[in-house]
Design a protein around this motif. Structure first.
Motif, PDB file in Angstrom:
ATOM      1  N   GLN A  34      -6.389  -1.924   0.977  1.00 40.30           N
ATOM      2  CA  GLN A  34      -6.757  -1.306   2.260  1.00 40.30           C
ATOM      3  C   GLN A  34      -7.744  -2.183   3.032  1.00 40.30           C
ATOM      4  O   GLN A  34      -7.634  -2.331   4.257  1.00 40.30           O
ATOM      5  CB  GLN A  34      -7.353   0.076   2.017  1.00 40.30           C
ATOM      6  N   TYR A  92      -5.990  -0.607  -5.009  1.00 38.00           N
ATOM      7  CA  TYR A  92      -5.617   0.100  -3.779  1.00 38.00           C
ATOM      8  C   TYR A  92      -6.701  -0.049  -2.711  1.00 38.00           C
ATOM      9  O   TYR A  92      -6.406  -0.309  -1.534  1.00 38.00           O
ATOM     10  CB  TYR A  92      -5.385   1.576  -4.096  1.00 38.00           C
ATOM     11  N   VAL A 101       0.835  -1.209   0.000  1.00 33.62           N
ATOM     12  CA  VAL A 101       0.000   0.000   0.000  1.00 33.62           C
ATOM     13  C   VAL A 101       0.864   1.251   0.000  1.00 33.62           C
ATOM     14  O   VAL A 101       0.573   2.233  -0.705  1.00 33.62           O
ATOM     15  CB  VAL A 101      -0.962  -0.016   1.205  1.00 33.62           C
TER      16      VAL A 101
END
Length: 228
Positions: A216, A212, A197
């Motif tokens: 997360q 992304y 990340v």
């Protein structure tokens, strides 16, 4: 034959009796230990490259085990005839490579009873392959060697319900049993996820991507698994 903690954990998962194939045998230490302990009646030790095969033959010769261990040079499970071994051990490779090795020999796989696998990475992909090909994780262990945590998997034949993706990554049996090293194991997965990340956060385009957002979510899910 004295094994390090990683290979000893692999040896401990091998069912007693019958013929074992040690794929990627390197120096042949696992093969020798399996015979010397009486755990295997016979071992076929193989490696893709000539150098490790010569080292394994030297180990076998020095341990006076030539009647019980045969060293073969070849690629993966192609060194085996279907039904020639009941158990296959593969240690010290990436999970993706292990998956390719298993997938390349369906006739050999059909006759096997047990797989003992120690992936260096890619455990999710390996477990996913097992569950989608009528195998399942019967047992798992975490072991520390050279300041690193290793996962060892024993897989057996039989279709079972596919665990969720996060449990496949952590290990279904590990999550069920909660061994002492489990938090360290999850923290190491978190370290890798956070590093990925952090790399994506250097790009505005990457930060807007679905990849992304999924990364997360994965971090949050792993953090939640640290509490039980």
């Amino acid at each position: 034959m004295k094994l390090d903690a990683r290979l000893e954990a692999v040896r401990a998962f091998v069912p007693a009796g019958g013929t074992v194939a040690d794929i990627g045998t390197d120096h042949g230490y696992l093969a020798a230990a399996l015979v010397q302990s009486g755990q295997a009646e016979r071992v076929i030790a193989s490696d893709l490259n000539l150098g490790p095969c010569e080292a394994a033959r030297r180990t076998v010769r020095e341990a006076n085990l030539r009647e019980s261990i045969e060293v073969r040079q070849g690629d993966g499970l192609t060194v085996l005839a279907p039904g020639e071994a009941q158990t296959v051990c593969i240690a010290g490779m990436g999970g993706a490579l292990m998956t390719d090795i298993l997938a390349a020999a369906p006739l050999v796989m059909k006759k096997l009873q047990t797989l003992v696998l120690q992936p260096m990475n890619g455990a999710y992909e390996l477990r996913h392959y097992l569950y989608t090909h009528s195998w399942h994780v019967a047992d798992e262990a975490l072991v520390v060697a050279d300041d690193r945590i290793y996962t060892v998997i024993r897989a057996e034949k039989g279709r079972r319900k596919m665990p969720d993706a996060l449990t496949l990554e952590i290990g279904p049996v590990l999550w069920e049993r909660k061994p002492e090293l489990l938090r360290h194991h999850i923290e190491s997965l978190l370290f890798g996820a956070r590093r990925a990340v952090a790399g994506m956060e250097k790009s505005e385009r990457a930060k807007k991507s679905a990849k992304y957002k999924e990364a997360q979510k994965r971090i949050k899910a792993l953090e939640e698994r640290l509490v039980w």
